[in-house]
Write an enzyme that holds these catalytic residues in place. Structure first.
Site, PDB file in Angstrom:
ATOM      1  N   GLN A  63       1.001  -1.296  -0.068  1.00 35.73           N
ATOM      2  CA  GLN A  63      -0.289  -0.051   0.141  1.00 35.73           C
ATOM      3  C   GLN A  63       0.660   1.242  -0.350  1.00 35.73           C
ATOM      4  O   GLN A  63       0.755   2.460  -0.197  1.00 35.73           O
ATOM      5  CB  GLN A  63      -0.568  -0.385   0.870  1.00 35.73           C
ATOM      6  CG  GLN A  63      -1.767  -1.210   1.561  1.00 35.73           C
ATOM      7  CD  GLN A  63      -2.819  -1.852   1.022  1.00 35.73           C
ATOM      8  OE1 GLN A  63      -2.709  -1.287  -0.328  1.00 35.73           O
ATOM      9  NE2 GLN A  63      -3.313  -2.903   1.611  1.00 35.73           N
ATOM     10  N   GLU A 108     -14.849   1.483  -7.083  1.00 36.58           N
ATOM     11  CA  GLU A 108     -14.353  -0.003  -6.545  1.00 36.58           C
ATOM     12  C   GLU A 108     -15.626  -1.221  -6.881  1.00 36.58           C
ATOM     13  O   GLU A 108     -16.506  -1.117  -6.600  1.00 36.58           O
ATOM     14  CB  GLU A 108     -14.109  -0.189  -5.444  1.00 36.58           C
ATOM     15  CG  GLU A 108     -14.505  -1.816  -4.699  1.00 36.58           C
ATOM     16  CD  GLU A 108     -13.951  -3.077  -5.819  1.00 36.58           C
ATOM     17  OE1 GLU A 108     -12.459  -2.798  -4.623  1.00 36.58           O
ATOM     18  OE2 GLU A 108     -14.172  -3.605  -5.523  1.00 36.58           O
ATOM     19  N   ASP A 139     -18.036   0.526 -12.031  1.00 37.13           N
ATOM     20  CA  ASP A 139     -16.239  -0.530 -12.427  1.00 37.13           C
ATOM     21  C   ASP A 139     -15.945   0.854 -13.296  1.00 37.13           C
ATOM     22  O   ASP A 139     -16.164   1.999 -13.661  1.00 37.13           O
ATOM     23  CB  ASP A 139     -17.295  -0.671 -14.622  1.00 37.13           C
ATOM     24  CG  ASP A 139     -16.260  -1.442 -15.052  1.00 37.13           C
ATOM     25  OD1 ASP A 139     -17.463  -2.321 -15.592  1.00 37.13           O
ATOM     26  OD2 ASP A 139     -15.156  -0.881 -15.066  1.00 37.13           O
ATOM     27  N   ASP A 158      -5.385   0.037  -8.429  1.00 34.55           N
ATOM     28  CA  ASP A 158      -5.432  -0.956  -6.910  1.00 34.55           C
ATOM     29  C   ASP A 158      -6.221  -2.195  -7.070  1.00 34.55           C
ATOM     30  O   ASP A 158      -6.602  -3.054  -6.735  1.00 34.55           O
ATOM     31  CB  ASP A 158      -4.889  -0.712  -6.000  1.00 34.55           C
ATOM     32  CG  ASP A 158      -4.933  -1.384  -4.605  1.00 34.55           C
ATOM     33  OD1 ASP A 158      -6.286  -1.697  -3.370  1.00 34.55           O
ATOM     34  OD2 ASP A 158      -4.323  -3.428  -5.121  1.00 34.55           O
ATOM     35  N   ASP A 161      -5.623  -9.403 -10.154  1.00 36.27           N
ATOM     36  CA  ASP A 161      -5.014 -10.093 -11.320  1.00 36.27           C
ATOM     37  C   ASP A 161      -5.385  -9.819 -13.085  1.00 36.27           C
ATOM     38  O   ASP A 161      -6.991 -10.041 -12.281  1.00 36.27           O
ATOM     39  CB  ASP A 161      -4.150 -11.318 -11.300  1.00 36.27           C
ATOM     40  CG  ASP A 161      -3.099 -11.527  -9.995  1.00 36.27           C
ATOM     41  OD1 ASP A 161      -3.077 -12.279  -8.859  1.00 36.27           O
ATOM     42  OD2 ASP A 161      -2.348 -10.255  -9.842  1.00 36.27           O
TER      43      ASP A 161
HETATM   44  N1  LIG Z   1      -4.521  -3.073  -1.755  1.00 38.21           N
HETATM   45  C1  LIG Z   1      -4.008  -4.598  -1.323  1.00 38.21           C
HETATM   46  C2  LIG Z   1      -4.636  -5.341  -3.032  1.00 38.21           C
HETATM   47  C3  LIG Z   1      -3.295  -5.842  -3.865  1.00 38.21           C
HETATM   48  N2  LIG Z   1      -3.985  -6.806  -4.715  1.00 38.21           N
HETATM   49  C4  LIG Z   1      -3.480  -7.811  -5.158  1.00 38.21           C
HETATM   50  C5  LIG Z   1      -2.014  -8.258  -5.656  1.00 38.21           C
HETATM   51  C6  LIG Z   1      -1.278  -9.428  -5.567  1.00 38.21           C
HETATM   52  C7  LIG Z   1      -2.453 -10.209  -6.164  1.00 38.21           C
HETATM   53  N3  LIG Z   1      -1.778 -11.112  -6.640  1.00 38.21           N
HETATM   54  C8  LIG Z   1       0.052 -11.215  -7.029  1.00 38.21           C
HETATM   55  C9  LIG Z   1      -0.036 -11.963  -8.649  1.00 38.21           C
HETATM   56  C10 LIG Z   1       1.421 -12.818  -8.505  1.00 38.21           C
HETATM   57  N4  LIG Z   1       2.132 -11.221  -8.939  1.00 38.21           N
HETATM   58  C11 LIG Z   1      -3.432 -10.441  -6.614  1.00 38.21           C
HETATM   59  C12 LIG Z   1      -4.323  -8.973  -5.863  1.00 38.21           C
END
Ligand SMILES: NCCCN[C@H]1CC[C@H](NCCCN)CC1
Length: 285
Positions: A63, A108, A139, A158, A161
């Site tokens: 963060q 969000e 969205d 933020d 994946d």
């Molecule tokens: N605010 C925290 C949420 C952060 N999102 C995550 C960041 C990492 C991701 N997997 C790791 C992917 C591998 N590089 C999932 C969402």
């Protein structure tokens, strides 16, 4: 006792496992499975569709870095920022530490995430209590397409994946809409995946960003975080051209806010020092 393993087609053949001391919450939102469990090493763990999002113990690394790498690179005081995603509130908490900011808009897509965070991650959800924050459950791509051009000093993406709801947040139309919404000289910071897992994707995204942010700046930086696969994750940083003004992310120009535990000027500079294999891939040869 049971164990949670983060099995995913995004990182075949490997998976972090965490002991489940207690399952605190399990539900299915309109978009994804949402789960919170307690683990003796990391505290409360938030999992969306089987992928670890954040834990009490190490969330501050991600963060603080995704928010301060762009904001402390700006040569001026940011006033208006936008968060895409970030439903757990951690990034919003870090942005709110910057007193010059007057407005924090946030889009969000899944209302279940802030609801879950307020109940099980109060130290992250505290970000939503700041009067400057306008949280909308919508969205992010649509929000950006409807917002006026030259609006934001910074946009933080933020996201989860590129499998599921966040897939569009790694594609060109989304970056074009961010470029339009940014003021000249404005900056973008996105969840940029890991060099050890997704170097090809990172290289493609970097190339696309350089096309979209024509005349601007694109850099990749990373942080260490034990509960993400390979123990680290990166950020794609893009700056919109500003009348030929030179700009680089690699030096912080504004002093960091109070109360941080991971980010400082040294960590800022170090975040851009990539291993040789990654430097060569990102330089395109
Ligand atoms: N605010 C925290 C949420 C952060 N999102 C995550 C960041 C990492 C991701 N997997 C790791 C992917 C591998 N590089 C999932 C969402």
């Amino acid at each position: 006792d049971g164990w949670f393993s983060e099995l995913s087609s995004m990182w075949p053949g490997q998976a972090l496992s965490l002991k489940v001391d207690k399952i605190l919450h399990q539900t299915k939102s309109d978009f994804q499975d949402v789960c919170v469990f307690q683990n003796e090493a990391f505290g409360n763990v938030l999992v969306l569709d089987g992928v670890i999002q954040c834990t009490d113990r190490d969330e501050f690394s991600y963060q603080e870095m995704i928010a301060n790498l762009p904001l402390c690179s700006l040569p001026y005081e940011p006033k208006k920022v936008l968060v895409i995603g970030g439903g757990d509130g951690g990034v919003t908490r870090e942005l709110a530490r910057h007193k010059s900011i007057e407005v924090i808009d946030q889009a969000e897509i899944d209302g279940e995430v802030p609801r879950t965070s307020k109940q099980f991650f109060p130290k992250m959800a505290v970000g939503f209590d700041d009067p400057r924050v306008n949280l909308r459950i919508t969205d992010g791509l649509k929000f950006l397409e409807e917002c006026a051009e030259n609006t934001y000093d910074a946009i933080v993406v933020d996201s989860s994946d590129p499998v599921g709801p966040a897939e569009v947040l790694f594609q060109r139309p989304f970056f074009e809409s961010m470029h339009r919404a940014l003021k000249p000289g404005g900056v973008v910071s996105t969840q940029g995946e890991s060099l050890w897992l997704h170097l090809e994707l990172i290289t493609e995204v970097a190339k696309m960003c350089k096309d979209v942010f024509v005349g601007g700046t694109v850099n990749y930086a990373y942080t260490t975080i034990p509960t993400y696969p390979s123990g680290q994750i990166g950020f794609m940083l893009c700056a919109k051209a500003n009348d030929g003004e030179p700009f680089s992310f690699k030096e912080s120009r504004r002093s960091p806010p109070e109360g941080l535990r991971y980010y400082d000027e040294d960590v800022h500079r170090a975040a851009f020092c990539l291993p040789k294999f990654a430097k060569e891939a990102l330089r395109g040869h």
